[in-house]
Each structure stands twice: as C-alpha cells, then as structure tokens.
Design an enzyme around this catalytic site. Structure first.
Site, PDB file in Angstrom:
ATOM      1  N   CYS A   1      -5.127   0.196 -10.270  1.00 37.98           N
ATOM      2  CA  CYS A   1      -6.348   0.733 -10.886  1.00 37.98           C
ATOM      3  C   CYS A   1      -6.079   1.423 -12.212  1.00 37.98           C
ATOM      4  CB  CYS A   1      -7.045   1.687  -9.924  1.00 37.98           C
ATOM      5  SG  CYS A   1      -7.551   0.844  -8.424  1.00 37.98           S
TER       6      CYS A   1
ATOM      7  N   HIS B   1     -16.576   0.393  -9.661  1.00 40.01           N
ATOM      8  CA  HIS B   1     -15.158   0.450 -10.039  1.00 40.01           C
ATOM      9  C   HIS B   1     -14.522  -0.928  -9.927  1.00 40.01           C
ATOM     10  CE1 HIS B   1     -11.003   1.455 -10.242  1.00 40.01           C
ATOM     11  NE2 HIS B   1     -10.776   1.540  -8.942  1.00 40.01           N
TER      12      HIS B   1
ATOM     13  N   CYS C   1      -6.186   7.558 -10.728  1.00 39.14           N
ATOM     14  CA  CYS C   1      -5.266   7.334  -9.608  1.00 39.14           C
ATOM     15  C   CYS C   1      -5.198   5.834  -9.324  1.00 39.14           C
ATOM     16  CB  CYS C   1      -5.751   8.077  -8.365  1.00 39.14           C
ATOM     17  SG  CYS C   1      -7.387   7.541  -7.838  1.00 39.14           S
TER      18      CYS C   1
END
Lengths: 307, 453
Positions: free
Chosen positions: B111, B404, B439
């Site tokens: 990510c 996301h 993160c």
C-alpha cells in the site's frame, strides 16, 4: 536424558545398509503389533512390558536429495536455502529409530503409539550434500498415566561430530512398564489460557497426505478420514512433526543455526483445521502455542531457544 | 563526474542546517490527477489496471499540457498485478499522450507503492538525474488476476518441458480435479495467515480503541471528503471516468447513528468485544492516481506553479510475525525518526495525513505517539512522542471515505495535500508543512514531509 540408566554407550551397534523405508516398517510394525497384542492376551504377564533392546542402529553416509529438500521447505514455509531445516533432518533420520521399534524384541507395539513430545538440539546447520551418519536407539522406558512411554534418540553426525540430536517420546497406551518405578510427573496439566494469537494456520484436509509425500511417513492415521477411522480417530490428524516444524519455520532465521527446539503434543489436530498460533519472544528465545479457538487445551506448545 | 560528486558532498554538509539543501535541485509537486475511486464491482468492474492508470495519466497530460512531452521518468505500480503486466507503467506511457520516448518503471511496496514512487522519483530529481517525473499507482480488486493452483501450475510446467508422449502423459496424469480450482489473490499475510483486518483487530484491542472513536474517525472522513467535493476542491485533481464523477464510496449522508448500527466484521474471536465494522474499515476499491513532479527550472519552462517541496521520507518496518508490534504500526516508528532527522516535532506540522486503512489504524498510531510508555520503551524518547491536533488530521477526508485502491492511495494523498499546502501558504505567507504516513502489508510503513513551495 540418561538418568544413570543403560545408555547407547553400552549398546551393541548394528549397522544397516541404508535408511529403511517407512512403508515397509509400518507393515512390519503392524505384524509385530498384532503379535504383541496376542502375547499380551495369552501371556502370563498380561500387559506388562519387557525391557528395551540394548541395540543402536547405525546408517552411514546418508545423503540428501535436493529435490526432496526443496519440496519439504516449500511445504513447511522454510526458506529454500542449502541449510537443512531441523525438521527435515528428523524426516531423514527418524526411520532408523522406527526400524528399531519394529524389532521382534522391542517391547511396545509400533502402530497406535502416540508421539508425546520431541526435543531437537542442533549444534550447527547441516548443509545440503554433507554425508551424514545416523545412530538411533531407545532408552528410558517408563510408566505414563495412560501406559508406557519411551524415548527414541536419533543422533546425526557429520565428520564424526554430533551436529543434531533428536529425542522423540512415544506412548504406548494401556501397557505398563516392568521394573521401573512409577515416577510419572505429567499427570496434572495447568488450566490452558489461550494467549494473544500472532497468526493462523489453514490446514486443509490433505495436509497429512502432503506431509507424507515429503516426509515418507504414510501412517494411515494421517492420510484420510477413512484410514484414520480404522485406527480410532474421527478424522485424519496432522503429523505432530508437521505442526512442530511449521512453528520452527515461523520462528524463522531468528532461531540462529544452533538451537534447542521442543514440542509437547497435547491434542491431535483433526483435519481440516484452522488453529490459532502464537509464535513470540516468550522464552529465552521463542515460545509457540497452537490451539483451536475456544479449546480447553492446546494442540501443541514448545520453545526454540539458543543451544 | 568529479565536479558533480564534489557538489553532492557539499550538499550533504549543508543538509545538516537546512531541510531543503539549497545547492541541489528541489523536488517539487507540480500537480496531480486521478480518476474517481469506485467501489469494487462498480463502474470500473471491467477496467484493467492499465486502462485506469492510462485514464489518470492522460488526464494529467491534458491538465498540464504535456502532450508529446518527453518526461524524465514515469514510475507507478499496482499491488494486485497480473504477470502479463510485467511492464505495466511503460505500457501505460506507450498508450498515453506522452512522448513514446518517456522511460518508465514499475514499483511495488504494497500500500506504500504510490508514495514510494513519489519519494524515489523525487530523489532522482534532487540528484539531478531527471528534471521531471510522473509518479502513480493503480489497483483493481474487480479485475484481479486469478492464478491456477500450485498443483496445476507445476503439472503444466512439467508438461511444457516433457519431450516424449510418455513424459507428457506422466505430467498430465499428475493433475488432480482439485487442482483445477482457481487461486484468487488473498489479502492475508503470507507468514501469519491473518487478514489485515484481523491483524488490526489485535492491535485495536491491544491499545483499547473504542468502537465510538473509530466511528467518529469514519464519520469525519466522509464529512470532510464530501465538503471538499462540494467546494470544488477536486475539480482540478480528478478526471471523471466511465461515468464515475465523484468517489463511489463517499457517503455524504452517513451519520454516527448509521455507523453504530453496522455489525463488527473483524476481531470476532478475540476476548475483547469486536469494534471494527465495514463502516470504519476501508472497502475494496478500484482506481488510479498520478502526481506530476519536477525541479524549479522545468516548472519555469513549462509555466507550472510549484505546489509543494518533497522534503524527506522515512520507511519503517515492524516484526508483526512474532507479535512484537501490530502489522500496521511501522509509521509509529518511522515518523519519530523522520522528524528527529529534520529537527521537527508534530507541532511543526499544519497538516497530518495518516492513511485510513482502518479508522483504528489512525487511532492506534496516535495512541502510540501519546503514550509515555511507548515513547520511552519503544522509541527511546524521554516521554511521549507527541499529540496530533485532530483539526490538522486528514483535513479533506481520507481512505475511509475515498476508498483505497492500494497503490493509488499515495498519489491521492500527495496531490491533495500539496494543493492544500500551496493554498495555505498563499493565504498566510508563512512556511506550511504536511506529514504523510502510509501503512502497508508486510509490517511496512512509509512516511514523508512535504512543505509548501
């Protein structure tokens, strides 16, 4: 480990030409187990067990197969380096101990024996291609609350130096050892409190078959629900050494090259299963626990600590 | 070569006194463009990673007049990537309006992919290797690659190597019926078998983060993103695609009451009551984003207004495998190192962007920074690291509302906050800074400092 009892030092050495295949050993073991059952049924001593054979089996110049090593490492989640995982050394060497258990004078039946605990001390990493000598013997026949237990010791040497030593404790249920005081200390287990998990294992129904393929251990209790039922288990159970070896793999490179790796097998893992695991810095090195959520006892616990 | 090496040396020396070395080129954020993010299975259900990244890049090219331009380098990536996309970014460049002589490379850091493309391209700009760059990222969970099972894969490889009929039959005979089931990509960590949500649930419980606090973070995210869309903030940052003109996950009408009604989805087997729901966790999303970077000279030549300077970055990682820290806690360690190196504290930041993988990820990070014990024992500080003013946190919403699409999130955050930094400096005429924290799977984290240009 020796506790002043007769040890391998005094045992007669019998050299075998090669590491025996486990398939043939299980067949011999089944026959021997039947014979032992018959002896116990009709013999005067009922189910009292005789002494261990004072024999050590030795196989020299055992070689490692790279393809088998790779398959093992991939299955267990080990990095596919040229260092043999300690669990792979067990797979390589333990059939020599199994052969000992199929001797006609071995006092316990091979089939139906339960693997209670395992301790491996690895003094240094063993590399692919190193010729190895394997020496195996049985010692410490002693009572257990549910029968008789015995230690099978397997020593692996490279260039005449012991580099790996495994002690596998087995239980024969419903038998009692002769001539040994009842000193069993493992009657009372502390109540199990599940720790915080660090992970989860997804163990599909074919876990036993897949480990059998890389380990050669095709004990029917691991292979299918049907074959396990024939031996009194509701479903196939995972090999104890598969679960302990996965825990060792999960510890990873942090274990170093010299370590002591222990496993206490409390409850079999019935397949398929998705147990919780905790592998953490909870001992001098690492401690691990594998359990089914909500269970009253773990499947297994153990440690991996510096040697 | 010798001359440039000595320049680099003097740059290192002066870096000790100034966050932005005056003698080396500055890496500037000049703009950004993304497509609206869509919920999985929505309007982009049949769009590939290449399709979406091309759409975002072409939007950027059109917005900044870069047709036919040879850009220094384009770097982008996708977390879920098909093996046929081995050169995804180069293929996107070839299919875009940029000059076909624009080099490109793929990058992947879970990510953190999108932010890492910004960081590594900025470093090339600061070294003088390139003058301009486009950073980006894309992900689709709708069009995810599906692989064959390991058994089938091995049998097919053996079959392709087999020479005789006998060998071919032997290889084919190894295929079992169960091998024919496809292997879909899993979001669980390879070494622990736990999904990211299950990992965060452990960390959430460890830090005692409440359901209410998480729902408040989710609510604020939707409110702020909706307000930014309403104010036209994204008008020059987003190009509509396939009929999607705003972020598909945005729920402007959600409320704390509605969020409170959702059933927990993670941490159901823990001893503590579960607190994480679909509302305070990010949904699976499709989307793509790009960021235009350059040095001052290139910006001047192209008449572009610098928005922000990429000042510095710090990656981190934690040992979640053995439960030492939570999977998503790496930024809690990386940010204190980053700020110490730059002589800054949390109070020096006007904006703090913490990627909302889960509302609880933001809250456990803040809790760690506010903890005396964590500060002393884990960060080696005299006390707690510090507190983030909630009014400066994710001011235009974050991933809980926007969604996301893994590798696209970094570009969304950098473009959004760079525009905000520029506007704030224009209004107040003082240095304005933003801290960005993302993160990532594998216990990774990537953090960066941006300053209004």
């Amino acid at each position: 480990m020796t506790d002043g009892r007769p040890t391998a030092g005094t045992y007669r050495t019998v050299e075998l030409p090669a590491v025996p295949g486990l398939g043939g050993l299980y067949a011999r073991g089944a026959a021997a187990s039947g014979r032992l059952a018959v002896t116990r049924r009709f013999g005067a001593s009922d189910d009292v067990v005789g002494a261990l054979p004072e024999v050590a089996y030795v196989v020299r110049d055992v070689r490692t197969d790279a393809a088998r090593l790779t398959a093992y490492q991939h299955l267990l989640g080990e990095a596919a380096t040229d260092a043999l995982p300690a669990g792979f050394v067990h797979v390589l060497a333990f059939p020599v101990a199994t052969a000992l258990m199929t001797r006609s004078d071995f006092p316990l039946p091979l089939l139906g024996m339960v693997h209670l605990a395992n301790t491996v001390t690895q003094h240094r990493a063993i590399r692919l291609g190193e010729p190895l000598d394997v020496r195996a013997w049985a010692q410490d026949l002693r009572p257990h609350r549910a029968g008789t237990q015995v230690d099978l010791v397997t020593e692996v040497s490279a260039a005449d130096e012991v580099v790996w030593r495994g002690t596998s404790t087995y239980l024969a249920k419903g038998t009692s050892a002769t001539g040994t005081a009842s000193t069993s200390t493992d009657d009372e287990r502390e109540a199990f409190v599940a720790p915080v998990p660090t992970g989860q294992w997804r163990l599909p129904a074919d876990t036993g078959r897949r480990y059998a393929a890389v380990s050669g251990d095709r004990n029917p209790i691991h292979l299918s629900a049907l074959s396990a039922k024939a031996l009194g288990f509701p479903r196939a159970i995972a090999h104890g050494m598969y679960t302990a070896s996965r825990a060792l793999a999960d510890v990873g490179a942090a274990r170093g090259e010299a370590f002591v790796w222990t496993a206490d097998f409390s409850k079999p893992v019935l397949l398929p299963s998705t147990p919780n695991v905790r592998i953490g810095h909870d001992a001098d090195g690492f401690a691990y626990t594998v359990w089914r959520p909500g269970a009253q006892a773990p499947h297994l616990t153990g440690t991996v600590t510096p040697a | 070569m010798a001359a440039s090496r000595s320049t680099a040396k003097s740059t290192e020396t002066s870096a000790a006194t100034s966050a932005i070395p005056p003698t080396s080129p500055r890496a500037l954020v000049l703009g950004g463009n993304r497509i609206p993010f869509a919920r999985a299975g929505g309007k982009y259900a049949h769009a590939s990673n290449q399709d979406m990244l091309t759409a975002a890049l072409d939007g950027l090219v059109a917005r900044y007049g870069l047709q036919g331009e040879r850009i220094g380098e384009v770097a982008a990536g996708a977390v879920l990537k098909h093996s046929r996309d081995f050169n995804l970014t180069r293929e996107v460049v070839l299919g875009s309006a940029l000059s076909p002589e624009t080099p490109a490379y793929d990058l992947q850091q879970a990510c953190a992919t999108g932010l890492e493309t910004v960081v590594s391209l900025s470093n090339k700009i600061r070294l003088g290797q390139i003058e301009s760059a486009v950073a980006g990222g894309v992900d689709t969970t709708s069009d995810a690659p599906i692989a064959v099972s390991e058994g089938l894969r091995r049998a097919l490889l053996d079959l392709s190597r087999a020479k005789t009929v006998g060998q071919k039959l032997a290889a084919a005979a190894k295929i079992r019926p169960k091998d024919l089931a496809p292997a879909t990509p899993r979001t669980s960590e390879p070494r622990t078998g736990l999904s990211m949500g299950e990992h965060q649930a452990l960390t959430t419980a460890q830090w005692g983060i409440t359901r209410e606090a998480q729902d408040e973070v989710a609510f604020a995210s939707h409110q702020r993103l909706a307000a930014a869309w309403d104010a036209g903030f994204f008008d020059d940052l987003v190009t509509p695609y396939r009929g999607q003109s705003v972020d598909g996950n945005l729920r402007a009408d959600t409320s704390l009451e509605k969020l409170a009604k959702l059933k927990p989805t993670f941490g159901l087997t823990l001893d503590t009551p579960p607190t994480m729901t679909a509302g305070n966790s990010t949904p699976l999303t499709d989307g793509a984003s790009t960021v235009l970077l350059g040095n001052d000279a290139w910006a001047d030549e192209h008449g572009l207004t610098p928005l922000a300077v990429v000042v510095d970055a710090e990656a981190g990682a934690v040992d979640f495998v053995h439960g030492v820290d939570g999977l998503l806690m790496a930024p809690a360690f990386a940010v204190p190192r980053l700020l110490a190196r730059n002589g800054l504290t949390l109070a020096d930041f006007d904006y703090v962007e913490i990627h909302e993988a889960f509302a609880a990820t933001v809250l456990t990070t803040l809790a760690a920074w506010e903890s005396e014990e964590f500060g002393k024992e884990r960060l080696g500080l005299a006390g707690a690291f510090g507190t983030v003013d909630r009014n400066r946190l994710n001011v235009h919403g974050s991933s809980l509302a926007a969604g996301h699409p893994f590798a696209a999130t970094g570009g969304r955050i950098v473009a959004t906050i760079s525009k905000e930094l520029h506007a704030r400096k224009a209004a107040e005429g003082r240095p304005v800074r933003a801290l960005v924290s993302v993160c990532a799977a594998g216990g990774l984290g990537l953090t960066a400092i941006l300053e209004a240009a």
